[in-house]
Design a protein around this motif. Structure first.
Motif, PDB file in Angstrom:
ATOM      1  N   LEU A  40      35.358  49.171  40.944  1.00  0.00           N
ATOM      2  CA  LEU A  40      35.620  48.098  40.000  1.00  0.00           C
ATOM      3  C   LEU A  40      34.396  48.002  39.105  1.00  0.00           C
ATOM      4  N   LEU A 176      40.621  42.211  37.538  1.00  0.00           N
ATOM      5  CA  LEU A 176      41.149  42.395  38.887  1.00  0.00           C
ATOM      6  C   LEU A 176      42.639  42.715  38.866  1.00  0.00           C
ATOM      7  N   GLN A 180      43.655  41.933  44.484  1.00  0.00           N
ATOM      8  CA  GLN A 180      42.324  42.538  44.549  1.00  0.00           C
ATOM      9  C   GLN A 180      41.277  41.427  44.571  1.00  0.00           C
ATOM     10  N   LEU A 182      36.927  40.277  44.700  1.00  0.00           N
ATOM     11  CA  LEU A 182      35.560  40.618  44.320  1.00  0.00           C
ATOM     12  C   LEU A 182      34.626  39.603  44.958  1.00  0.00           C
TER      13      LEU A 182
END
Length: 328
Positions: A40, A176, A180, A182
């Motif tokens: 990412l 994202l 997903q 982070l």
């Protein structure tokens, strides 16, 4: 056993607080690795600020100079990479010889990727040797502020030398996918008013017995908080964030103490209410709005009867479980 149950019962007395968080900073990595060849990237807005071309030309010149410095012509570069074969990670070692075509290819890749900071700093997935080169460039994390909206985490970082030279205040972001997540680390200065629900005073020499105190108290705490915040994107049903953090600090305040024949050397039947100063340290852990904290401190009676109190300047420990004590 009775004392243990007493402690557990008193620990659930709620905290009171009034808090301010200062200098809150997130650590912003240029890339996050999720698995084999899955990253990412921190990306850059496609805005057209003033001096954009001039700023890119400076970056290109800097990149070219470093490329020539670390990878001169005819240099042999050894690198390794892992490949998944039948579910087993296998490591391969290879080498390349730097030539003019090699240099030109990397400059072209850099030019094509100029709109993405992450790709300018993260490893090149098509040529593993690039990882070695990138590690020699600036790959440290930046610091800044974040805001989570829909599938985007917007990042506003502190300006670095490159930003200032090119005349830009760049807005960066992570994009994202559905489901997903982070996770970003952060730190902050925490200032709060806090009450300590119980204090346990230790048994000492002579006639000093152990004691549990639940008297009214109010303290000012200043500390340092650090932890992680998880950003989880859920398309159409709302995003979710989870925050875990530790807070360590020092407190100073006051409380009311009732002096009687049991905790002091007063004559039988006499009772006095005295004010006392409190000071010490605290350690707290938080998951979202649920908090647990431990305190260690000392109380000192203010007034004429300070010498008769058995626990004057004696160490005590305090405990508590609360809701939204060290809020973020």
């Amino acid at each position: 056993m009775k004392n243990i149950f007493t402690i557990l019962f008193l620990c659930i007395i709620p905290f009171s607080y009034a808090q301010e968080t200062l200098k809150q900073k997130f650590k912003i990595p240029y890339q996050i690795e999720y698995g084999e060849n899955e990253y990412l990237y921190l990306q850059k807005k496609e805005a057209s600020p003033r001096n954009q071309q001039a700023g890119f030309d400076k970056k290109l010149t800097k990149f070219t100079n470093r490329l020539n410095k670390y990878y001169p012509l005819n240099k042999t570069v050894n690198y390794s990479f892992e490949k998944n074969i039948n579910g087993i990670k296998t490591r391969f070692d290879q080498s390349i010889i730097v030539d003019k075509q090699f240099i030109d290819d990397q400059i072209e890749k850099f030019s094509n990727e100029k709109t993405s900071i992450a790709k300018n700093i993260g490893p090149c997935q098509s040529c593993s040797w690039m990882t070695l080169f990138k590690k020699k460039l600036k790959t440290t994390k930046r610091k800044g502020f974040v805001k989570f909206e829909e599938d985007t985490i917007y990042v506003n970082t502190y300006l670095n030398d490159s930003d200032k030279e090119s005349g830009r205040e760049t807005i960066l972001f992570y994009k994202l996918k559905n489901r997903q997540s982070l996770k970003l680390r952060f730190n902050a200065i925490t200032i709060t008013g806090v009450t300590i629900p119980i204090k346990y005073r230790f048994k000492g020499k002579g006639d000093i017995e152990e004691e549990f105190s639940t008297s009214f108290n109010l303290n000012f705490l200043a500390g340092y908080s650090f932890g992680k915040q998880l950003f989880f994107h859920r398309k159409k049903v709302g995003n979710k964030t989870n925050t875990t953090k530790w807070t360590v600090g020092a407190f100073f305040g006051g409380n009311a103490v009732e002096l009687n024949e049991g905790n002091s050397r007063l004559e039988e039947g006499k009772v006095y209410n005295q004010g006392a100063l409190s000071y010490g340290g605290a350690l707290g852990y938080s998951f979202n709005k649920i908090n647990v904290a431990a305190f260690v401190g000392w109380d000192r009676i203010v007034g004429a009867n300070r010498d008769v109190w058995k626990y004057n300047d004696k160490v005590w420990i305090g405990f508590g479980v609360g809701y939204d004590l060290f809020k973020f």
